[in-house]
Design an enzyme around this catalytic site. Structure first.
Site, PDB file in Angstrom:
ATOM      1  N   LYS A 207      29.558  44.617  17.264  1.00 24.15           N
ATOM      2  CA  LYS A 207      30.975  44.397  16.990  1.00 24.15           C
ATOM      3  C   LYS A 207      31.638  45.763  16.833  1.00 24.15           C
ATOM      4  CE  LYS A 207      34.234  42.167  13.909  1.00 24.15           C
ATOM      5  NZ  LYS A 207      34.409  41.217  12.818  1.00 24.15           N
ATOM      6  N   GLU A 246      21.382  47.799  17.384  1.00 19.08           N
ATOM      7  CA  GLU A 246      21.961  46.833  16.445  1.00 19.08           C
ATOM      8  C   GLU A 246      21.424  45.429  16.717  1.00 19.08           C
ATOM      9  OE1 GLU A 246      23.732  46.641  13.834  1.00 19.08           O
ATOM     10  OE2 GLU A 246      25.012  48.403  13.653  1.00 19.08           O
ATOM     11  N   LYS A 261      31.382  41.803  20.767  1.00 20.72           N
ATOM     12  CA  LYS A 261      32.790  41.615  20.458  1.00 20.72           C
ATOM     13  C   LYS A 261      33.494  42.951  20.377  1.00 20.72           C
ATOM     14  CE  LYS A 261      35.628  39.619  16.936  1.00 20.72           C
ATOM     15  NZ  LYS A 261      35.660  39.350  15.540  1.00 20.72           N
ATOM     16  N   SER A 287      41.267  37.705  19.974  1.00 25.12           N
ATOM     17  CA  SER A 287      42.689  37.374  19.878  1.00 25.12           C
ATOM     18  C   SER A 287      43.544  38.310  20.732  1.00 25.12           C
ATOM     19  CB  SER A 287      43.114  37.464  18.413  1.00 25.12           C
ATOM     20  OG  SER A 287      42.832  38.752  17.883  1.00 25.12           O
TER      21      SER A 287
HETATM   22  C1  PBG Z   1      36.239  39.065  10.524  1.00 20.62           C
HETATM   23  C2  PBG Z   1      36.520  38.763  11.950  1.00 20.62           C
HETATM   24  C3  PBG Z   1      37.441  39.384  12.801  1.00 20.62           C
HETATM   25  C4  PBG Z   1      37.402  38.665  13.980  1.00 20.62           C
HETATM   26  C5  PBG Z   1      36.451  37.651  13.825  1.00 20.62           C
HETATM   27  N1  PBG Z   1      35.913  37.744  12.566  1.00 20.62           N
HETATM   28  C6  PBG Z   1      38.404  40.496  12.600  1.00 20.62           C
HETATM   29  C7  PBG Z   1      37.962  41.805  12.141  1.00 20.62           C
HETATM   30  O1  PBG Z   1      36.785  42.140  12.117  1.00 20.62           O
HETATM   31  O2  PBG Z   1      38.855  42.572  11.749  1.00 20.62           O
HETATM   32  C8  PBG Z   1      38.271  38.942  15.175  1.00 20.62           C
HETATM   33  C9  PBG Z   1      38.508  37.786  16.073  1.00 20.62           C
HETATM   34  C10 PBG Z   1      39.586  37.981  17.071  1.00 20.62           C
HETATM   35  O3  PBG Z   1      40.237  39.038  17.180  1.00 20.62           O
HETATM   36  O4  PBG Z   1      39.817  37.025  17.801  1.00 20.62           O
HETATM   37  N2  PBG Z   1      35.315  40.012  10.239  1.00 20.62           N
END
Ligand code: PBG
Length: 340
Positions: A207, A246, A261, A287
């Site tokens: 991530k 990771e 992600k 998103s």
């Molecule tokens: C929380 C989380 C996030 C997302 C999923 N779980 C945001 C972040 O890490 O700031 C992002 C999902 C998206 O942007 O659609 N840790």
């Protein structure tokens, strides 16, 4: 009559005409290497307090925050469309947020309540719950802050308690998205100690600290609260080897599945992990990726529905076992030939 240009082409290609296999729809379908199915999709859903109308999320056209009852409707819709799994994210009112994200441990918080309601009404669908504190903290970070640092081990302790609360509510898959070290091992041990041996872990392994999470933070209400950024725990986007380490580490700690992600800007990572690690690899079309496609669509600059299918198919081609995407219901309806 064979023209000189045709002779030259046949000489150059040895007579191989690649366009033969593209000449009409049936042959294109016959030779297609990968094909998206509703069973590849995971639908992220935003839960809100109270009853009544869905609340639109301004930066994510077509995405809403739903009451618990409306989340149950979404789960039914997912089931009817053949989507196997929904992912729940809460919009927590500011008054319930604090420094330590205490609301995450409340067994009747929005996520736990929605999980119970969906399990009771639509038992045939899977539920994924995020393990991270950001929807619950007053500072918008995923863990516990000590001074101005996110403390790893103090965070993991709270995350284990959050994971257990969600498992007790009936969550099938836990998705640690916090990027703390050692959290998968500790969550697995906490689950097993309570007898939750069948509860699965889909680790957000690779991530990255990303600009593509902006609209999500609006949706869960942590955007305006976030102090600083998440670069001391989320990955640096210059790195690829680190993603492999990771993910291998999360698998060694007990992750059943891994995730990359954001998605589209990181297809190289999806491809690498899915080839090099023998474990189901998922991708999160975030998103921001959704917002980019929808904004261009709304401006008339691209055909949003075609871009949706093309972007989701790219994940399959890269080797993803499945995709978390806000397009899930729309894409599934498109695949079924139903009205969008
Ligand atoms: C929380 C989380 C996030 C997302 C999923 N779980 C945001 C972040 O890490 O700031 C992002 C999902 C998206 O942007 O659609 N840790």
């Amino acid at each position: 009559m064979v023209s000189r240009i045709s002779e030259r082409i046949d000489l150059a290609t040895g007579g191989l005409r690649m366009r033969r296999l593209r000449q009409n729809d049936w042959i294109r379908r016959l030779v297609r290497e990968t094909e998206l199915q509703p069973a590849d999709l995971i639908w992220p859903i935003f839960v809100r307090e109270g009853e009544g109308e869905d609340e639109p999320v301004a930066s994510m056209p077509g995405v809403v925050r739903r009451s618990v009852a409306r989340c149950v409707d979404a789960a039914r819709e997912a089931r009817d469309l053949g989507i196997p799994l929904v992912a729940l994210f809460p919009y927590t009112t500011p008054s319930l947020r604090d420094e330590r994200g205490t609301e995450a441990l409340n067994e009747t918080n929005l996520v736990c309540t929605a999980t119970r309601a969906i399990k009771a009404a639509v038992p045939e669908i899977g539920i994924l719950c995020d393990v991270a504190l950001d929807p619950y903290t007053s500072h918008g970070h995923d863990g516990i802050m000590i001074g101005n640092r996110i403390d790893n081990d103090a965070s993991v302790e709270v995350l284990c308690a959050q994971a257990l609360a969600q498992a007790r509510a009936g969550c099938d898959i836990l998705g640690p998205s916090d990027m703390m070290d050692g959290r998968v091992a500790c969550i697995r041990a906490a689950l097993d100690a309570e007898g939750f041996r069948d509860t699965m872990i889909m680790a957000y392994s690779a991530k990255y600290a990303s600009a593509y999470y902006g609209p999500f933070r609006d949706a869960v209400g942590s955007g305006g609260l976030l102090k600083g950024d998440k670069r001391t725990y989320q990955m640096d986007y210059g790195n690829s080897e680190e993603a492999l380490r990771e993910a291998a580490q999360d698998i060694a700690e007990g992750a059943d599945m891994v995730m990359v992600k954001p998605g589209m800007p990181y297809l190289d990572i999806v491809s690498r992990l899915s080839r090099e690690l023998a474990v189901p690899t998922f991708a999160y079309q975030t998103s921001g990726e959704y917002a980019v496609i929808m904004a261009a669509h709304q401006n008339g600059w691209i055909d949003g529905d075609r871009a949706m299918m093309e972007s989701l198919s790219a994940f399959k081609r890269a080797g993803a076992a499945g995709i978390l995407t806000y397009f899930a219901p729309r894409a599934a309806r498109a695949m079924a030939g139903r009205p969008l």
